[in-house]
Every structure is written in C-alpha cells, then in structure tokens.
Design a protein around this motif. Structure first.
Motif, PDB file in Angstrom:
ATOM      1  N   ASP A 138       0.701  -1.141   0.072  1.00  0.00           N
ATOM      2  CA  ASP A 138       0.101   0.107   0.049  1.00  0.00           C
ATOM      3  C   ASP A 138       0.907   0.914   0.062  1.00  0.00           C
ATOM      4  O   ASP A 138       1.506   1.605   1.083  1.00  0.00           O
ATOM      5  CB  ASP A 138      -0.796  -0.098   1.286  1.00  0.00           C
ATOM      6  CG  ASP A 138      -1.692   1.332   1.331  1.00  0.00           C
ATOM      7  OD1 ASP A 138      -1.757   2.021   0.499  1.00  0.00           O
ATOM      8  OD2 ASP A 138      -2.074   1.529   2.716  1.00  0.00           O
ATOM      9  N   VAL A 139       0.896   1.837  -1.144  1.00  0.00           N
ATOM     10  CA  VAL A 139       1.642   3.544  -1.169  1.00  0.00           C
ATOM     11  C   VAL A 139       0.640   4.272  -1.709  1.00  0.00           C
ATOM     12  O   VAL A 139       1.045   5.288  -2.305  1.00  0.00           O
ATOM     13  CB  VAL A 139       2.803   3.266  -2.156  1.00  0.00           C
ATOM     14  CG1 VAL A 139       3.979   2.448  -1.482  1.00  0.00           C
ATOM     15  CG2 VAL A 139       2.411   2.564  -3.522  1.00  0.00           C
ATOM     16  N   THR A 140      -0.372   4.249  -1.155  1.00  0.00           N
ATOM     17  CA  THR A 140      -1.690   5.259  -1.653  1.00  0.00           C
ATOM     18  C   THR A 140      -0.919   6.587  -0.960  1.00  0.00           C
ATOM     19  O   THR A 140      -0.682   6.761  -0.001  1.00  0.00           O
ATOM     20  CB  THR A 140      -2.722   4.981  -1.019  1.00  0.00           C
ATOM     21  OG1 THR A 140      -2.870   4.639   0.415  1.00  0.00           O
ATOM     22  CG2 THR A 140      -3.588   3.764  -1.799  1.00  0.00           C
ATOM     23  N   GLY A 141      -1.639   7.552  -1.670  1.00  0.00           N
ATOM     24  CA  GLY A 141      -1.365   9.012  -1.156  1.00  0.00           C
ATOM     25  C   GLY A 141      -0.469   9.893  -1.897  1.00  0.00           C
ATOM     26  O   GLY A 141      -0.101   9.562  -2.947  1.00  0.00           O
ATOM     27  N   GLY A 142      -0.054  10.735  -1.258  1.00  0.00           N
ATOM     28  CA  GLY A 142       0.960  11.957  -2.110  1.00  0.00           C
ATOM     29  C   GLY A 142       0.304  12.733  -2.991  1.00  0.00           C
ATOM     30  O   GLY A 142      -0.807  12.792  -3.088  1.00  0.00           O
ATOM     31  N   TRP A 143       1.219  13.371  -3.791  1.00  0.00           N
ATOM     32  CA  TRP A 143       0.953  14.076  -4.915  1.00  0.00           C
ATOM     33  C   TRP A 143       1.322  13.584  -6.349  1.00  0.00           C
ATOM     34  O   TRP A 143       2.314  12.771  -6.212  1.00  0.00           O
ATOM     35  CB  TRP A 143       1.583  15.436  -4.820  1.00  0.00           C
ATOM     36  CG  TRP A 143       1.480  16.097  -3.720  1.00  0.00           C
ATOM     37  CD1 TRP A 143       0.316  16.615  -2.927  1.00  0.00           C
ATOM     38  CD2 TRP A 143       2.645  16.893  -3.106  1.00  0.00           C
ATOM     39  NE1 TRP A 143       0.591  17.357  -2.011  1.00  0.00           N
ATOM     40  CE2 TRP A 143       1.878  17.557  -1.862  1.00  0.00           C
ATOM     41  CE3 TRP A 143       3.782  17.110  -3.296  1.00  0.00           C
ATOM     42  CZ2 TRP A 143       2.527  18.316  -1.128  1.00  0.00           C
ATOM     43  CZ3 TRP A 143       4.579  17.803  -2.403  1.00  0.00           C
ATOM     44  CH2 TRP A 143       3.961  18.618  -1.335  1.00  0.00           C
ATOM     45  N   HIS A 144       0.391  13.485  -7.049  1.00  0.00           N
ATOM     46  CA  HIS A 144       0.961  13.156  -8.812  1.00  0.00           C
ATOM     47  C   HIS A 144       2.003  13.977  -8.976  1.00  0.00           C
ATOM     48  O   HIS A 144       2.136  15.244  -8.601  1.00  0.00           O
ATOM     49  CB  HIS A 144      -0.345  13.229  -9.733  1.00  0.00           C
ATOM     50  CG  HIS A 144      -1.412  12.546  -9.272  1.00  0.00           C
ATOM     51  ND1 HIS A 144      -2.703  12.933  -9.468  1.00  0.00           N
ATOM     52  CD2 HIS A 144      -1.724  11.132  -8.914  1.00  0.00           C
ATOM     53  CE1 HIS A 144      -3.612  11.947  -9.134  1.00  0.00           C
ATOM     54  NE2 HIS A 144      -3.040  11.056  -8.876  1.00  0.00           N
ATOM     55  N   ASP A 145       2.928  13.681  -9.679  1.00  0.00           N
ATOM     56  CA  ASP A 145       4.147  14.521  -9.906  1.00  0.00           C
ATOM     57  C   ASP A 145       3.932  15.502 -10.700  1.00  0.00           C
ATOM     58  O   ASP A 145       4.365  16.455 -10.700  1.00  0.00           O
ATOM     59  CB  ASP A 145       5.102  13.389 -10.452  1.00  0.00           C
ATOM     60  CG  ASP A 145       6.401  14.054 -11.020  1.00  0.00           C
ATOM     61  OD1 ASP A 145       7.032  14.757  -9.920  1.00  0.00           O
ATOM     62  OD2 ASP A 145       6.795  14.267 -12.155  1.00  0.00           O
ATOM     63  N   ALA A 146       3.112  15.452 -11.868  1.00  0.00           N
ATOM     64  CA  ALA A 146       2.935  16.522 -12.904  1.00  0.00           C
ATOM     65  C   ALA A 146       1.900  16.120 -13.738  1.00  0.00           C
ATOM     66  O   ALA A 146       0.712  15.976 -13.315  1.00  0.00           O
ATOM     67  CB  ALA A 146       4.273  16.164 -13.804  1.00  0.00           C
ATOM     68  N   GLY A 147       1.973  16.452 -15.080  1.00  0.00           N
ATOM     69  CA  GLY A 147       0.795  16.111 -15.950  1.00  0.00           C
ATOM     70  C   GLY A 147       0.537  14.619 -16.231  1.00  0.00           C
ATOM     71  O   GLY A 147      -0.364  14.177 -16.483  1.00  0.00           O
ATOM     72  N   ASP A 148       1.390  13.848 -15.797  1.00  0.00           N
ATOM     73  CA  ASP A 148       1.283  12.373 -15.720  1.00  0.00           C
ATOM     74  C   ASP A 148       0.995  11.934 -14.165  1.00  0.00           C
ATOM     75  O   ASP A 148       0.986  12.885 -13.403  1.00  0.00           O
ATOM     76  CB  ASP A 148       2.343  11.747 -16.177  1.00  0.00           C
ATOM     77  CG  ASP A 148       3.694  11.811 -15.269  1.00  0.00           C
ATOM     78  OD1 ASP A 148       4.015  13.123 -14.706  1.00  0.00           O
ATOM     79  OD2 ASP A 148       4.372  10.939 -14.855  1.00  0.00           O
ATOM     80  N   TYR A 149       0.730  10.680 -14.008  1.00  0.00           N
ATOM     81  CA  TYR A 149       0.161  10.330 -12.648  1.00  0.00           C
ATOM     82  C   TYR A 149       1.181   9.659 -11.898  1.00  0.00           C
ATOM     83  O   TYR A 149       0.804   9.096 -10.922  1.00  0.00           O
ATOM     84  CB  TYR A 149      -1.175   9.456 -12.910  1.00  0.00           C
ATOM     85  CG  TYR A 149      -2.397  10.181 -13.271  1.00  0.00           C
ATOM     86  CD1 TYR A 149      -2.665  11.444 -12.919  1.00  0.00           C
ATOM     87  CD2 TYR A 149      -3.090   9.805 -14.474  1.00  0.00           C
ATOM     88  CE1 TYR A 149      -3.801  11.953 -13.353  1.00  0.00           C
ATOM     89  CE2 TYR A 149      -4.311  10.589 -14.964  1.00  0.00           C
ATOM     90  CZ  TYR A 149      -4.479  11.739 -14.312  1.00  0.00           C
ATOM     91  OH  TYR A 149      -5.486  12.400 -14.875  1.00  0.00           O
ATOM     92  N   GLY A 150       2.336   9.556 -12.228  1.00  0.00           N
ATOM     93  CA  GLY A 150       3.586   8.969 -11.558  1.00  0.00           C
ATOM     94  C   GLY A 150       3.763   9.575 -10.324  1.00  0.00           C
ATOM     95  O   GLY A 150       3.565  10.926  -9.941  1.00  0.00           O
ATOM     96  N   ARG A 151       4.279   8.931  -9.386  1.00  0.00           N
ATOM     97  CA  ARG A 151       4.768   9.361  -8.088  1.00  0.00           C
ATOM     98  C   ARG A 151       6.370   8.965  -7.992  1.00  0.00           C
ATOM     99  O   ARG A 151       6.516   7.665  -7.990  1.00  0.00           O
ATOM    100  CB  ARG A 151       3.677   8.920  -7.034  1.00  0.00           C
ATOM    101  CG  ARG A 151       2.572   9.585  -6.888  1.00  0.00           C
ATOM    102  CD  ARG A 151       1.440   9.078  -5.995  1.00  0.00           C
ATOM    103  NE  ARG A 151       1.084   7.875  -6.327  1.00  0.00           N
ATOM    104  CZ  ARG A 151       0.679   7.081  -5.656  1.00  0.00           C
ATOM    105  NH1 ARG A 151       0.735   7.034  -4.351  1.00  0.00           N
ATOM    106  NH2 ARG A 151       0.193   5.689  -6.156  1.00  0.00           N
ATOM    107  N   TYR A 152       7.081  10.014  -7.710  1.00  0.00           N
ATOM    108  CA  TYR A 152       8.415   9.626  -7.929  1.00  0.00           C
ATOM    109  C   TYR A 152       9.252   9.971  -6.551  1.00  0.00           C
ATOM    110  O   TYR A 152       8.952  11.379  -6.301  1.00  0.00           O
ATOM    111  CB  TYR A 152       9.109  10.278  -8.938  1.00  0.00           C
ATOM    112  CG  TYR A 152       8.245   9.999 -10.155  1.00  0.00           C
ATOM    113  CD1 TYR A 152       8.941   9.132 -11.270  1.00  0.00           C
ATOM    114  CD2 TYR A 152       7.270  10.895 -10.834  1.00  0.00           C
ATOM    115  CE1 TYR A 152       8.177   8.716 -12.582  1.00  0.00           C
ATOM    116  CE2 TYR A 152       6.495  10.464 -11.892  1.00  0.00           C
ATOM    117  CZ  TYR A 152       6.991   9.577 -12.765  1.00  0.00           C
ATOM    118  OH  TYR A 152       6.479   9.305 -13.936  1.00  0.00           O
TER     119      TYR A 152
END
Ligand code: G3I
Ligand code: 9MR
Ligand code: ZN
Length: 578
Positions: A138-152
C-alpha cells in the motif's frame, strides 16, 4: 507586431518596476483604468541579447508608487494591464500553494475544497514490487508528480524540501492560508513551544507527501525510486487510470533524499507533533543507516519497455551530501558533519568532471530534482555554526548570486539566465536561481543585522535595493509576463497567462480554465515532443515555447516547478514585512 512586455500581475508600491519594448520609442506613459495619464518617462535603448532575440528598449517606472490598475503606452502601443498594490501577490501565493492540494492522489480530495477540480479517489490499489515475488504494498497518497500520474521519490522529496526550507528561512510562510482541510496537530515536544490546534496549511499539505514518502521506504531503510503504471496513461482522469501499479527498484538517490527531507521535516514538525517528528527522525536514521551499509551508488534505469519518468542521475554524491548535512543540522551530531565533509570532497572532484555536468554554476548551490547539494548547503546555513562547511555554503551562495547578477546585466529583461539554461523545465532553472539569490539576500541581511546591532545597519542597507533583490524582482517579472513570449507562465495570474498545460485532468475535464497557480516548464531549445517540433528551428531560446496541451517538453507542470516559486515568494513576503 510591436509589443510591450511586463509583469502582468504587477508590482508592490516600493518595488522596482519596468516594461520592456521590442520597438524604438522616446517616451512612455502609465495610463490608469480611467484612461488618465498617471506617469511618464523616457525609454532607454538596451540593445540586442542572445536569449530573447529582441532589440530591447526599457521603460523604467520604479519612481511611480501609486496603488491602482494601469497599463503602459508608447507610440500608440499598449501593454497588458497590471496592478500596483501592497497585496499584489496574495492571490498568486495562495494559488501556487493550492495546486499541491489539487495534485493529491488517493482519497484525499474533498469537494468542499477542490470545487470544480474534484476527482474521485484514484490509484487506490496496492502496488506490485517489480521483479520480486513479494506481497503488493500500500503506497496510496502523496501528490501526482505532474501532467502524468506517476509518483517519484526524489522529485517528491525535493518539492517538499523547497516548501520546508521556505518555512525554515521565512516563517511567514506558516501564515499563508489556501483553503484546504484542517489537520489536527499533536502535542509538541517538551522542549519546544507547545502550539495546540491545527497545523498551518503549508505543513498540512507537505505532510500529505511526507506520509506517502514514508510508505515508499522499505523495512531495511531503503526507498523505492518510484511508483507508476508501466507506461504513462493516456489522457484520462486519475480514477480511470486503473492499470497495475509498480514499485520500481530502490535507488540510493531516493534513499538519501528521503533521509534528508525527513530530517528537515523533523526540525519543523517537532514544534507541532512530537510523535510524528520522532517517527520522521527514526525513518531518516533508518535510511541513513542503509546508505552507510551500501556505500556504492545504486542508480536507476527504467525497466525495459517502461516509459514513465526516469529521474535518472549519473551519481548519488550530492544526495548523500544533502542527507549528511540535513541530519547534522537536525541532530547536531558531529559524525554527520564528518560524512558531509567526505561527500563534499567527492563532490568537488565530480564537479570538475565536466562530462556529467547537467547544470550551470556552482555545484554547492544546485537545487534541482537531481543535483541537490544546494539543499545540503541550506541546512548548513541554518546550522549557523561558523564551521568550515558553513563558510563554504555561504561563500558558494554569494559567489553564485554574483554570477547570476552578472548574467542579469546582459539582457534588457534583467534576467539572470544564460543561453544554456533554456532546457526542459527552464522556468525551474530560473526559479532555482531566484532561490539562490533569495538565500544570498538573506545571508546579507542577517550579516547586516548582526554587525549593526539592533538591526540598524540592516535598516540602512535596506534603503538601497541590493543587486540580489533587483535580480529576484526581474526574474519574477519574467515569469509573470516580462518575456519575449508576452506570456505569464503561471495559470490564472496575468492577463495573458498560459492556459493549456500538459496536465491530464485539465486536458479532459469540463472546466474551461486550468487550475490557477500552475507553473509551466517554459521555453526549451530541445523541443522534445512532436508538437514542439512544429515550431521553427532557429528560434531564440526565450521563444522556444508554445502554449499547447500536447507540449510536454515545453508546457507541462510539476510539483517541483511550483515549489521553488513558493520559496521565492515567501522571501518576497518577508522583505515586504508580511
Ligand atoms: O544534463 C543535460 C545537460 O548536460 C545539457 O547541456 C542539457 C541540454 O539538452 O540537457 C541536460 O539534460 C536535460 C535534463 O532534463 C536535465 O535537467 C535533458 O535535456 C532533458 O531532456 C531532461 O528533461 C527532464 C525530462 O523529465 C525528461 O527526462 C526534465 O528535467 C524533468 O523535469 C522531466 O520530468 C518529467 C518526468 O520524467 C515525468 N513527469 C513529468 C516531468 C516533467 O516533465
Ligand atoms: O504525459 C507524459 C509526460 O508527463 C512526461 O513528461 C513525458 C515524458 O516522460 O511523457 C508524456 O507522455 C507521453 C509519452 O511519453 C509518449 N506518448 C505521448 C505521451 C503524452 O501524450
Ligand atoms: Zn492518483
């Protein structure tokens, strides 16, 4: 067609003020919204420069202070409208902070606060650990990075760090309210002022990403580099992006960045919630221990066939340096200082190896998503311990700020950028520079305060605007419209603000305007997307831009392009005494 470029949001009454003309004129006037002439002056010819491609003429109206709404006129040509007022940047500040809220991933959005930009909970499924036969996580949460939906992880850590260093340097940032749900604070540590009630908005928002980054840490202390789908989603809403999520390999950069940002966060959250702060410190130390046990760089490459953001780095030295500096500042323990010294030596030799150099200027002032030694130096400055490394940090920031001021003298816009800075995310190159100048300005005003006693010298220094401050103002002017594209690079702020960010929800929602407060990547001579390649080939760097939703290499948005602007504006607010 002749144009007059200026900051389309406007100016504080006692700030420097100018417009740049791309045509010859002798005189200009300031016209108020009732059509009356409020001020006039002579236009000065600056000449050609290699970044804008214009033969520029400058209209300086720094001597005009009266609050109101105006435009500039010369030879019958009118500029966009602008405002002069004490609170001219209040909306901008609120907007640039609120964007982090709209970028939240998971089930954290509330219609009451997100309004028309609400989306359903997204990316709620557990993530598969790529290439391993272990249970999904489970790594839900945080912010989408950008125009894409990745989280880095590295990108996220750096963005949070810009916000939190903002809080450390300019605690007035704690007063900015941007209409997000309140978060209850815990109890503060015994040795700190107990602040009951709610977390300031900026800390409530940063906590969203910190909580997510905690989930990105493995039991052994190391940190997964990113969680994304295997390839970028098409243009769909985040809740429709239900492809399998993968946790890709651990990297030493991600592990070091997390150690650093958790240590930094500890120094702030301990004033609000001792238990949370201790958890941050424990996680920081666990990550650091892993780094000690794994001294070789563990770099990152995308898995074969995967095309989500790579955030690759050629080495991890600056990241390890940042971690050591941040832990030293947070704990005062000498061993971290010694580690920072070791990494500093390595970084010095690395800096000379030009083939790796993906940045301009001094490595010890780098504040990007990759090179982060400048963040380490900010921790050293905060430690204020007079040590050799503290002096190195101070010297590096001041020297780099001087270099930037020299650059600013070379073009009519007063812009501190170099031709080579117009790469993917050039607006971040600018904003990193404005951070450097802001820190340098802070160093000088602190020095003046200490030397003068009772802040007297500081006050006398304040009377004349420093060259650092002038370069900061010119940089903000550029971002908000004083550029040869005649565009404000912050959505919803400025009459000619860009409107078509490469941002999936904006591309497909039914709302006409994008979220206000998004910073565009900006001009980029690389033109690395298909639509960008339709632009003429020989454009000057400042004009390699198109406000088109397809242009991810020119017009995307990211968390770490918004975050440095928050830091810079916090400095502006501080100097305004707010
Ligand atoms: O380091 C070189 C430098 O040596 C060279 O002089 C210069 C001229 O081209 O390029 C420098 O490298 C650039 C690099 O960024 C360093 O910042 C590359 O050209 C450029 O392509 C690269 O762009 C990055 C881009 O991803 C592609 O990898 C951006 O910085 C980075 O912000 C962007 O990040 C993406 C994520 O992958 C996915 N999510 C969106 C995000 C924003 O677009
Ligand atoms: O939308 C993606 C953007 O966030 C990234 O910065 C960019 C580079 O990784 O990639 C974009 O996605 C494009 C993909 O790489 C190729 N097909 C077109 C996608 C955009 O429409
Ligand atoms: Zn999501």
């Amino acid at each position: 067609m002749s144009k007059i470029f200026l900051n389309q949001v406007g100016f504080q009454p006692d700030s420097a003020k100018k417009a740049v003309l791309d045509f010859e004129a002798d005189e200009f006037k300031i016209v108020d919204d009732a059509g009356n002439e409020a001020f006039n002056g002579r236009v000065i010819h600056f000449g050609k420069d290699e970044i804008s491609g214009e033969d520029t003429y400058v209209a300086d109206f720094g001597g005009f202070y009266k609050a109101g709404r105006y435009h500039v006129e010369a030879n019958g040509v009118s500029s966009p409208n602008f405002e002069i007022s004490e609170n001219v940047y209040d909306k901008l500040m609120k907007d640039i902070c609120k964007c982090f809220y709209y970028l939240r991933c998971g089930d954290a959005l509330d219609r009451k606060y997100a309004g028309e930009f609400y989306h359903e909970p997204c990316h709620m499924s557990k993530a598969t650990v790529y290439g391993e036969d272990t249970d999904p996580v489970d790594v839900t949460g945080g912010w989408h990075d950008a125009g894409d939906y990745g989280r880095y992880s590295t990108a996220g850590a750096v963005a949070v760090a810009h916000l939190l260093y903002g809080v450390r340097f300019f605690d007035n940032l704690l007063n900015v309210e941007f209409d997000i749900p309140k978060v209850q604070a815990g109890s503060a540590s015994a040795d700190n002022t107990s602040i009951s009630g709610y977390l300031p908005d900026i800390l409530a928002e940063a906590k969203v990403e910190l909580d997510f980054l905690m989930k990105m840490q493995r039991e052994n202390g190391s940190v997964w580099h990113k969680v994304t789908t295997f390839c970028h989603a098409p243009f769909i809403m985040p809740e429709e992006d239900t492809s399998e999520l993968f946790l890709f390999n651990v990297s030493s950069m991600a592990t070091a960045d997390i150690a650093a940002v958790f240590a930094l966060a500890y120094t702030i959250y301990r004033n609000y919630d001792a238990e949370y702060a201790d958890k941050l410190m424990d996680r920081a130390k666990r990550a650091y221990k892993w780094l000690q046990d794994n001294p070789e760089p563990l770099l990152f490459k995308n898995a074969e066939g995967s095309n989500t953001g790579e955030y690759g780095e050629a080495e991890d030295i600056s990241n390890r340096f940042w971690a050591a500096c941040a832990l030293y500042e947070a704990t005062g323990e000498k061993s971290y200082y010694q580690d920072a010294e070791t990494q500093k030596e390595r970084l010095g030799s690395f800096d000379k190896a030009a083939e790796f150099k993906g940045y301009q200027g001094d490595v010890f002032t780098c504040l990007g998503w990759a090179e982060v030694a400048g963040l380490g130096c900010m921790s050293l400055l905060l430690s204020d311990d007079g040590s050799e490394l503290f002096e190195l940090a101070k010297k590096s920031y001041l020297q780099e700020a001087d270099r930037l001021c020299d650059n600013a003298d070379k073009n009519g816009f007063g812009l501190c950028m170099d031709k080579k800075d117009f790469i993917w995310g050039s607006n971040m190159e600018l904003l990193k520079y404005l951070m450097v100048l802001t820190v340098a300005e802070h160093i000088n005003s602190e020095t003046a305060t200490n030397a003068g006693g009772n802040g007297k010298l500081a006050k006398s220094v304040k009377k004349t605007r420093s060259k650092y401050e002038s370069a900061i103002i010119a940089g903000i002017d550029y971002l908000l419209g004083c550029n040869s594209m005649d565009v404000s690079y912050v959505t919803g702020n400025g009459e000619k603000a860009f409107k078509n960010p490469h941002l999936r929800p904006t591309a497909i929602d039914d709302v006409e305007q994008p979220w206000p407060g998004l910073v565009s990547g900006g001009p980029n001579v690389g033109l690395q997307d298909e639509r960008a390649q339709t632009l003429p080939k020989d454009l000057p760097p400042m004009k390699c831009y198109l406000d088109h939703i397809d242009c991810y290499s020119l017009n995307e948005i990211t968390i770490y392009w918004n975050s440095p602007l928050v830091f810079v504006m916090a400095g502006v607010f501080r100097r305004m005494g707010r």
